[in-house]
Design a protein around this motif. Structure first.
Motif, PDB file in Angstrom:
ATOM      1  N   LYS A  62       0.859  -1.278  -0.163  1.00 49.39           N
ATOM      2  CA  LYS A  62       0.074   0.123  -0.137  1.00 49.39           C
ATOM      3  C   LYS A  62       0.905   1.351  -0.027  1.00 49.39           C
ATOM      4  CE  LYS A  62      -3.740  -2.226  -0.320  1.00 49.39           C
ATOM      5  NZ  LYS A  62      -4.313  -2.003  -1.667  1.00 49.39           N
ATOM      6  N   ILE A  63       2.088   1.266   0.632  1.00 48.51           N
ATOM      7  CA  ILE A  63       3.044   2.316   0.462  1.00 48.51           C
ATOM      8  C   ILE A  63       3.229   2.635  -0.754  1.00 48.51           C
ATOM      9  CG2 ILE A  63       5.243   3.044   1.566  1.00 48.51           C
ATOM     10  CD1 ILE A  63       4.638   1.829   4.138  1.00 48.51           C
ATOM     11  N   GLU A  64       3.791   1.426  -1.318  1.00 50.02           N
ATOM     12  CA  GLU A  64       3.890   1.629  -2.972  1.00 50.02           C
ATOM     13  C   GLU A  64       2.929   2.238  -3.606  1.00 50.02           C
ATOM     14  OE1 GLU A  64       5.167  -2.526  -3.899  1.00 50.02           O
ATOM     15  OE2 GLU A  64       6.923  -2.299  -2.899  1.00 50.02           O
ATOM     16  N   GLU A  65       1.679   2.021  -3.308  1.00 51.00           N
ATOM     17  CA  GLU A  65       0.760   2.417  -4.066  1.00 51.00           C
ATOM     18  C   GLU A  65       0.395   4.099  -3.562  1.00 51.00           C
ATOM     19  OE1 GLU A  65      -2.650   0.228  -3.369  1.00 51.00           O
ATOM     20  OE2 GLU A  65      -2.010  -1.568  -4.416  1.00 51.00           O
ATOM     21  N   GLY A  66       1.206   4.755  -2.671  1.00 50.07           N
ATOM     22  CA  GLY A  66       1.063   5.880  -2.587  1.00 50.07           C
ATOM     23  C   GLY A  66       0.156   6.119  -1.239  1.00 50.07           C
ATOM     24  N   LYS A  67      -0.266   5.100  -0.541  1.00 51.23           N
ATOM     25  CA  LYS A  67      -1.221   5.166   0.668  1.00 51.23           C
ATOM     26  C   LYS A  67      -0.558   5.633   2.041  1.00 51.23           C
ATOM     27  CE  LYS A  67      -4.620   3.200  -1.857  1.00 51.23           C
ATOM     28  NZ  LYS A  67      -5.691   3.898  -2.389  1.00 51.23           N
ATOM     29  N   ASP A  68      -1.263   6.206   2.722  1.00 52.28           N
ATOM     30  CA  ASP A  68      -0.720   6.725   3.889  1.00 52.28           C
ATOM     31  C   ASP A  68      -1.288   5.823   5.148  1.00 52.28           C
ATOM     32  OD1 ASP A  68      -3.427   7.501   4.684  1.00 52.28           O
ATOM     33  OD2 ASP A  68      -2.759   9.628   4.211  1.00 52.28           O
TER      34      ASP A  68
END
Length: 261
Positions: A174-180
């Motif tokens: 999810k971090i790779e997807e830009g999620k916080d």
């Protein structure tokens, strides 16, 4: 009439310990905030969420059960603390110490509250009320981090965050997807807000009723997440009548307390 509240007061003091028992999630994620949520805050939030959702639930939902499950579901944590497997504690060990706590509480206080029945019924999801509380509990885990993220109290690159959390495959993806972190908790926990066809049979409810319950809980969570996205979640105090706040010691301290604190 003579009263005997000796055990009742002791049980009250067990509940009071939950006010000094911080929830582990924010601690492990190294949330930087003057005051973090404790288990009593969590219980009150669940009671309020359940009350808000009441008008959307079927009329035959037993709110005495709802309230008992909410108030008691984390009571063993007064003894065990808020344990998580991410700190290296196995599921088996968590169950062992939790069962010891339940046995102690039940043996000592069952003449005050039927704790063994309440806790066992909740853990085994024996009725629709226990399932509702479990779903609200999951939602609250996400709303807590939605609030903390909105306050900008989260640094996901903090080296003190334990690798078991920071390097969890779901988190990394999810971090790779830009999620916080709020996005991650929201997406992860909302998957648990669901009633299967098998559970419909177990609780003797129709698919239509199950969907009505699930949709109401999801709509509440979605609205909080939406306000996080559009930047309005922390606007709570802006409309407070100024003159009513003249004696409020916190009025100049910024956003400290919200409905979900």
């Amino acid at each position: 009439m003579e009263y005997s509240f000796a055990k009742d007061v002791k049980l009250f003091m067990v509940f009071d310990i939950l006010g000094d028992t911080e929830r582990t999630g924010p601690l492990l994620w190294q949330i930087e905030r003057k005051r973090l949520e404790d288990v009593k805050n969590h219980i009150l939030d669940l009671l309020l969420i359940a009350r808000i959702l009441k008008k959307y639930f079927p009329d035959n939902i037993d709110y005495n059960k709802i309230n008992d499950y909410i108030m008691c579901h984390d009571l063993p944590e007064a003894i065990t603390g808020d344990i998580t497997k991410f700190e290296g504690v196995s599921d088996e060990e968590i169950r062992r110490v939790t069962n010891l706590a339940i046995d102690y509480l039940s043996n000592r206080f069952d003449n005050v509250l039927d704790l063994r029945t309440i806790l066992n019924n909740y853990e085994n999801r024996v009725d629709i009320e226990s399932k509702i509380v479990n779903m609200i509990d999951k939602v609250h885990s996400s709303t807590t981090f939605i609030k903390y993220q909105s306050e900008k109290n989260i640094d996901m690159d903090d080296p003190k965050i334990i690798p078991e959390l920071r390097n969890h495959p779901f988190v990394v993806k999810k971090i790779e997807e830009g999620k916080d972190l709020a996005d991650i908790f929201f997406e992860f926990h909302l998957k648990s807000v669901n009633i299967t066809d098998e559970e419909c049979k177990r609780y003797a409810i129709s698919r239509e009723i199950a969907d009505k319950i699930v949709n109401a809980i999801r709509a509440f969570a979605n609205e909080m997440y939406s306000q996080k996205l559009n930047g309005t979640l922390l606007d709570t105090k802006k409309d407070f009548p100024t003159d009513a706040m003249r004696y409020n010691r916190n009025k100049y301290k910024g956003f400290i307390t919200t409905l979900f604190c």
